[in-house]
Scaffold this active site. Structure first.
Site, PDB file in Angstrom:
ATOM      1  N   HIS A 103      95.393  52.636   2.400  1.00 29.11           N
ATOM      2  CA  HIS A 103      94.425  52.905   3.462  1.00 29.11           C
ATOM      3  C   HIS A 103      95.052  52.898   4.844  1.00 29.11           C
ATOM      4  O   HIS A 103      94.514  53.506   5.771  1.00 29.11           O
ATOM      5  CB  HIS A 103      93.298  51.865   3.411  1.00 29.11           C
ATOM      6  CG  HIS A 103      92.269  52.067   4.476  1.00 29.11           C
ATOM      7  ND1 HIS A 103      91.520  53.228   4.566  1.00 29.11           N
ATOM      8  CD2 HIS A 103      91.894  51.299   5.520  1.00 29.11           C
ATOM      9  CE1 HIS A 103      90.709  53.138   5.617  1.00 29.11           C
ATOM     10  NE2 HIS A 103      90.911  51.987   6.199  1.00 29.11           N
ATOM     11  N   CYS A 104      96.198  52.254   5.031  1.00 29.83           N
ATOM     12  CA  CYS A 104      96.684  52.012   6.387  1.00 29.83           C
ATOM     13  C   CYS A 104      97.784  52.965   6.855  1.00 29.83           C
ATOM     14  O   CYS A 104      97.633  53.659   7.855  1.00 29.83           O
ATOM     15  CB  CYS A 104      97.188  50.569   6.497  1.00 29.83           C
ATOM     16  SG  CYS A 104      95.869  49.345   6.382  1.00 29.83           S
ATOM     17  N   ILE A 105      98.912  52.984   6.147  1.00 30.45           N
ATOM     18  CA  ILE A 105     100.083  53.673   6.672  1.00 30.45           C
ATOM     19  C   ILE A 105      99.866  55.177   6.848  1.00 30.45           C
ATOM     20  O   ILE A 105     100.321  55.745   7.836  1.00 30.45           O
ATOM     21  CB  ILE A 105     101.319  53.390   5.788  1.00 30.45           C
ATOM     22  CG1 ILE A 105     101.557  51.877   5.724  1.00 30.45           C
ATOM     23  CG2 ILE A 105     102.554  54.062   6.368  1.00 30.45           C
ATOM     24  CD1 ILE A 105     102.703  51.491   4.832  1.00 30.45           C
ATOM     25  N   ILE A 161      97.164  56.629   7.650  1.00 34.37           N
ATOM     26  CA  ILE A 161      96.039  56.870   8.539  1.00 34.37           C
ATOM     27  C   ILE A 161      96.257  56.336   9.945  1.00 34.37           C
ATOM     28  O   ILE A 161      95.982  57.004  10.945  1.00 34.37           O
ATOM     29  CB  ILE A 161      94.759  56.251   7.928  1.00 34.37           C
ATOM     30  CG1 ILE A 161      94.359  57.037   6.676  1.00 34.37           C
ATOM     31  CG2 ILE A 161      93.624  56.208   8.930  1.00 34.37           C
ATOM     32  CD1 ILE A 161      93.197  56.439   5.926  1.00 34.37           C
ATOM     33  N   ASP A 162      96.775  55.120  10.054  1.00 36.40           N
ATOM     34  CA  ASP A 162      96.830  54.429  11.338  1.00 36.40           C
ATOM     35  C   ASP A 162      97.552  55.184  12.446  1.00 36.40           C
ATOM     36  O   ASP A 162      97.109  55.158  13.602  1.00 36.40           O
ATOM     37  CB  ASP A 162      97.460  53.050  11.162  1.00 36.40           C
ATOM     38  CG  ASP A 162      96.582  52.130  10.331  1.00 36.40           C
ATOM     39  OD1 ASP A 162      95.480  52.570   9.947  1.00 36.40           O
ATOM     40  OD2 ASP A 162      96.981  50.993  10.058  1.00 36.40           O
TER      41      ASP A 162
END
Length: 448
Positions: free
Chosen positions: A285-287, A289-290
């Protein structure tokens, strides 16, 4: 004699420290559910909120839908009072409300805060004084103060405002980024320091008090924006370094150099180097998208984050690079990708987890299908895969016994359950994106 705001705040702090505070966690996914279990272990009475009635029913039946969380942990939490609900009216009974909902990108690679804003609007009517609301969802700097706080203030019928200190009536708001790493068993959750930024010193202190009950260390920062930026920096750091090795992998393939050998040699340096590894694309979910969250926000300040955007472009291009290598490997065997049968090994975005979020496997499957390939998959964690926010595959996992029937076996996720020597022996062509076949010598292996 009526209690003052200071008295109420001190009372809340005492309830937290004595484990008598009611904890509500919104979003029973890969972040919210583990967090609920940590609080339950400390004897807090926890209520999990989720709009997915299937999750609510499963939890209340003592079951689990996350592989790494056994049902016994849910049942132990129930002994401490853990329940799940879709009724946001119960927010009024909570002392602390923690928001752990998704923050994906939309089709234009812009932030999609609909889950956050929808949750905040559902919470707002049930707020009461001295309640602490904490956002954990990864987002761009300014979200907490510029979006969450105004929605909470506007949405509650009592006209409550965010309290900036212990003397003022109202509710408290803070941001504390999640630091979940699915599949990582090397670091206990309690040992992961918790960064906290509050809307005022009292909110920060209360949030730190909450997290000190389940984490061994809290790290207060000056504001929610600083905490929001901290989370982005952590993930952008990884994104940029992964992009570097992904680009180097493409160069090393042309130069006939084994990049994995190079990385292993480089990491013997005892200072100034940290090993990152290439792959078929970023997942989780993070890398993935962020970086785009920060790039989007930067435009508000007339700033172009060129370095970050370049890293994102390189990583987004990796599934296309993989597909190009599959096409080339098939052509060396006088086969066209159109009409070929391809078995994708692994749907999860990394080894030994049941997490599909932003997995490059999904993109790779769709790209191969668009090129006319007949694609099937195998993943021990996903007997079936249906529809998600960005995909609609409706597929069932294929038995590894059928490997000889395929023109190509594409290793996208190197689950430890796979016997790669046997897989290579039974396949007519293997394309390996994870260096899973390291040490196996065979002319029909393509490593990319």
């Amino acid at each position: 004699m009526a209690l003052t705001s200071l008295d109420k705040t001190l009372e809340l702090r005492q309830r937290i420290e004595t484990r008598k505070a009611r904890i509500g966690i919104v979003g029973m996914g890969y972040v919210g559910l583990p967090l609920a279990l940590l609080f339950s272990e400390e004897r807090f009475r926890v209520t999990g909120f989720d709009i997915d009635s299937r999750k609510v029913d499963k939890l209340n039946q003592g079951g689990s839908y996350i592989v790494r969380i056994p049902a016994t942990e849910i049942q132990m939490a129930q002994q401490s009072g853990f329940t799940a609900t879709a009724d946001y009216g119960q927010i009024a009974q909570m002392d602390v409300v923690i928001i752990c909902v998704p923050t994906p990108l939309n089709e234009y690679h812009e932030p999609d805060l609909s889950y956050v804003t929808g949750t905040v609007r559902s919470i707002a009517p049930h707020l009461h004084e001295e309640q602490l609301v904490i956002l954990e969802s990864t987002t761009f700097p300014g979200t907490t103060e510029e979006i969450v706080v105004p929605l909470l203030e506007k949405g509650n019928p009592a006209g409550l405002r965010v309290a900036r200190d212990a003397m003022s009536p109202g509710f408290y708001v803070a941001f504390s980024p999640e630091r979940e790493d699915p599949g990582n068993d090397s670091v206990a959750r309690r040992d992961i320091p918790k960064v906290v930024g509050g809307c005022g010193p009292t909110a920060a202190d209360l949030a730190c008090t909450v997290y000190k009950t389940i984490f061994n260390r809290t790290v207060p920062v000056s504001s929610p924006a600083a905490a929001e930026m901290t989370k982005l920096l952590e993930n952008i750091y990884r994104c940029v370094n992964i992009a570097l090795v992904n680009e180097l992998k493409q160069l090393c393939m042309r130069m006939d150099i084994d990049l994995f050998e190079v990385i292993e040699a480089a990491k013997t340096k005892p200072f100034g180097f940290q090993a990152f590894y290439p792959g078929p694309g970023l997942g989780g979910h993070c890398i993935p998208i962020d970086p785009f969250y920060l790039s989007w926000k930067a435009k508000e300040f007339d700033f172009h984050t060129r370095f970050i955007e370049l890293a994102g472009e390189i990583n987004l291009g990796m599934p296309y690079f993989v597909v190009d290598n599959v096409i080339e490997a098939l052509s060396r065997q006088q086969k066209a990708v159109c009409g070929s049968r391809v078995l994708v090994l692994g749907l999860a975005y990394k080894r030994d987890i049941d997490d599909l979020r932003e997995s490059p496997s999904l993109t790779i499957i769709e790209l191969l299908q668009k090129r006319g390939a007949h694609v099937e998959y195998n993943d021990p964690f996903f007997p079936t895969v249906g529809q998600g926010r960005k995909y609609a595959l409706d597929m069932t996992s294929t038995s590894l016994d059928k490997i000889p029937e395929f023109d190509c076996v594409l290793i996208v996720t190197d689950h430890s359950q796979y016997d790669f020597a046997t897989i290579v022996n039974r396949a007519s062509l293997v394309v390996d994106t994870r260096n899973a076949t390291k040490g196996i010598v065979a002319s029909h292996i393509t490593r990319c």
